[in-house]
Design a protein around this motif. Structure first.
Motif, mmCIF file in Angstrom:
data_model
loop_
_atom_site.group_PDB
_atom_site.id
_atom_site.type_symbol
_atom_site.label_atom_id
_atom_site.label_comp_id
_atom_site.label_asym_id
_atom_site.label_seq_id
_atom_site.Cartn_x
_atom_site.Cartn_y
_atom_site.Cartn_z
ATOM 1 N N GLY A 61 0.806 -1.209 0.000
ATOM 2 C CA GLY A 61 0.000 0.000 0.000
ATOM 3 C C GLY A 61 0.841 1.261 0.000
ATOM 4 O O GLY A 61 0.600 2.188 -0.783
ATOM 5 N N LEU A 62 1.832 1.306 0.876
ATOM 6 C CA LEU A 62 2.711 2.478 0.921
ATOM 7 C C LEU A 62 3.495 2.629 -0.373
ATOM 8 O O LEU A 62 3.663 3.747 -0.881
ATOM 9 C CB LEU A 62 3.653 2.390 2.121
ATOM 10 C CG LEU A 62 2.992 2.517 3.493
ATOM 11 C CD1 LEU A 62 4.026 2.312 4.592
ATOM 12 C CD2 LEU A 62 2.302 3.862 3.633
ATOM 13 N N PHE A 63 3.969 1.517 -0.931
ATOM 14 C CA PHE A 63 4.699 1.557 -2.192
ATOM 15 C C PHE A 63 3.836 2.140 -3.307
ATOM 16 O O PHE A 63 4.277 3.023 -4.054
ATOM 17 C CB PHE A 63 5.194 0.155 -2.557
ATOM 18 C CG PHE A 63 5.803 0.065 -3.922
ATOM 19 C CD1 PHE A 63 6.997 0.709 -4.202
ATOM 20 C CD2 PHE A 63 5.192 -0.671 -4.916
ATOM 21 C CE1 PHE A 63 7.562 0.634 -5.480
ATOM 22 C CE2 PHE A 63 5.736 -0.753 -6.178
ATOM 23 C CZ PHE A 63 6.935 -0.109 -6.463
ATOM 24 N N CYS A 64 2.592 1.662 -3.414
ATOM 25 C CA CYS A 64 1.699 2.148 -4.473
ATOM 26 C C CYS A 64 1.313 3.611 -4.253
ATOM 27 O O CYS A 64 1.272 4.387 -5.218
ATOM 28 C CB CYS A 64 0.450 1.274 -4.556
ATOM 29 S SG CYS A 64 0.750 -0.368 -5.225
ATOM 30 N N ILE A 65 1.044 3.993 -3.022
ATOM 31 C CA ILE A 65 0.671 5.385 -2.759
ATOM 32 C C ILE A 65 1.836 6.318 -3.070
ATOM 33 O O ILE A 65 1.660 7.360 -3.720
ATOM 34 C CB ILE A 65 0.182 5.549 -1.309
ATOM 35 C CG1 ILE A 65 -1.199 4.919 -1.158
ATOM 36 C CG2 ILE A 65 0.139 7.019 -0.915
ATOM 37 C CD1 ILE A 65 -1.725 4.897 0.249
ATOM 38 N N ILE A 66 3.035 5.957 -2.635
ATOM 39 C CA ILE A 66 4.204 6.794 -2.908
ATOM 40 C C ILE A 66 4.473 6.867 -4.409
ATOM 41 O O ILE A 66 4.736 7.950 -4.953
ATOM 42 C CB ILE A 66 5.431 6.273 -2.134
ATOM 43 C CG1 ILE A 66 5.235 6.526 -0.641
ATOM 44 C CG2 ILE A 66 6.713 6.925 -2.625
ATOM 45 C CD1 ILE A 66 6.243 5.825 0.250
ATOM 46 N N ALA A 67 4.368 5.733 -5.096
ATOM 47 C CA ALA A 67 4.573 5.729 -6.548
ATOM 48 C C ALA A 67 3.520 6.576 -7.249
ATOM 49 O O ALA A 67 3.835 7.338 -8.172
ATOM 50 C CB ALA A 67 4.547 4.294 -7.074
ATOM 51 N N GLY A 68 2.281 6.462 -6.806
ATOM 52 C CA GLY A 68 1.214 7.247 -7.430
ATOM 53 C C GLY A 68 1.375 8.734 -7.187
ATOM 54 O O GLY A 68 1.210 9.550 -8.103
ATOM 55 N N LEU A 69 1.710 9.109 -5.969
ATOM 56 C CA LEU A 69 1.895 10.535 -5.671
ATOM 57 C C LEU A 69 3.148 11.093 -6.352
ATOM 58 O O LEU A 69 3.241 12.303 -6.573
ATOM 59 C CB LEU A 69 1.956 10.755 -4.163
ATOM 60 C CG LEU A 69 0.644 10.476 -3.417
ATOM 61 C CD1 LEU A 69 0.818 10.687 -1.915
ATOM 62 C CD2 LEU A 69 -0.488 11.333 -3.956
ATOM 63 N N ALA A 70 4.086 10.210 -6.701
ATOM 64 C CA ALA A 70 5.268 10.646 -7.449
ATOM 65 C C ALA A 70 4.976 10.755 -8.942
ATOM 66 O O ALA A 70 5.855 11.112 -9.723
ATOM 67 C CB ALA A 70 6.418 9.671 -7.208
ATOM 68 N N GLY A 71 3.753 10.438 -9.339
ATOM 69 C CA GLY A 71 3.350 10.593 -10.734
ATOM 70 C C GLY A 71 3.482 9.340 -11.573
ATOM 71 O O GLY A 71 3.338 9.397 -12.790
ATOM 72 N N ARG A 72 3.736 8.212 -10.962
ATOM 73 C CA ARG A 72 3.889 6.969 -11.715
ATOM 74 C C ARG A 72 2.539 6.354 -12.039
ATOM 75 O O ARG A 72 1.646 6.316 -11.207
ATOM 76 C CB ARG A 72 4.710 5.968 -10.919
ATOM 77 C CG ARG A 72 6.076 6.446 -10.609
ATOM 78 C CD ARG A 72 7.024 5.557 -11.266
ATOM 79 N NE ARG A 72 8.378 5.994 -11.011
ATOM 80 C CZ ARG A 72 9.344 5.677 -11.808
ATOM 81 N NH1 ARG A 72 9.101 4.951 -12.866
ATOM 82 N NH2 ARG A 72 10.556 6.067 -11.546
#
Length: 122
Positions: free
Chosen positions: A17-28
């Motif tokens: 969850g943290l990996f996906c949220i961080i990746a998404g907020l980074a624009g990935r």
């Protein structure tokens, strides 16, 4: 339920969850890594289904509501499919965040299933 397996599931789901949220907020956008992290969460949930079926026969019956437990488990199993389907239909950074929120939700649901199985009287 088995305590150590529950802890593994929660840790993996929170990490995904943290990996996906961080990746998404980074624009990935959704990638093999983010979808793969949810696939790992799903694999652990399928193993949990097998454990939930076998455990009562092995002398580990639930103490709480069996119906409530199975509703949580079936919902948790369906959640990664829905999140990944959304991510593949709408390939934006926000769909990656949605996958992260789904994984964090699964972590909470798995812990609640453990409470229902072990601590909650029927």
């Amino acid at each position: 339920m088995i305590l150590w397996f529950t802890i593994v599931q929660v840790v993996v789901a929170v990490a995904a969850g943290l990996f996906c949220i961080i990746a998404g907020l980074a624009g990935r956008r959704p990638s093999d890594w983010t979808v793969g992290s949810l696939a790992l969460v799903e694999l652990l949930l399928v193993a949990q289904v097998v454990i939930a079926i076998v455990s009562p026969f092995a002398g580990n019956p639930p103490t709480g509501s069996l119906l409530e437990f199975w509703v949580y488990l079936v919902s948790a199993v369906l959640l990664p499919f829905a999140a990944v389907a959304w991510a593949l239909l709408e390939r934006s950074r926000w769909s990656t965040v949605i996958m992260g929120v789904a994984a964090l939700s699964i972590a909470v649901m798995v812990w609640r299933m453990h409470v229902i199985w072990t601590l909650q009287p029927a």
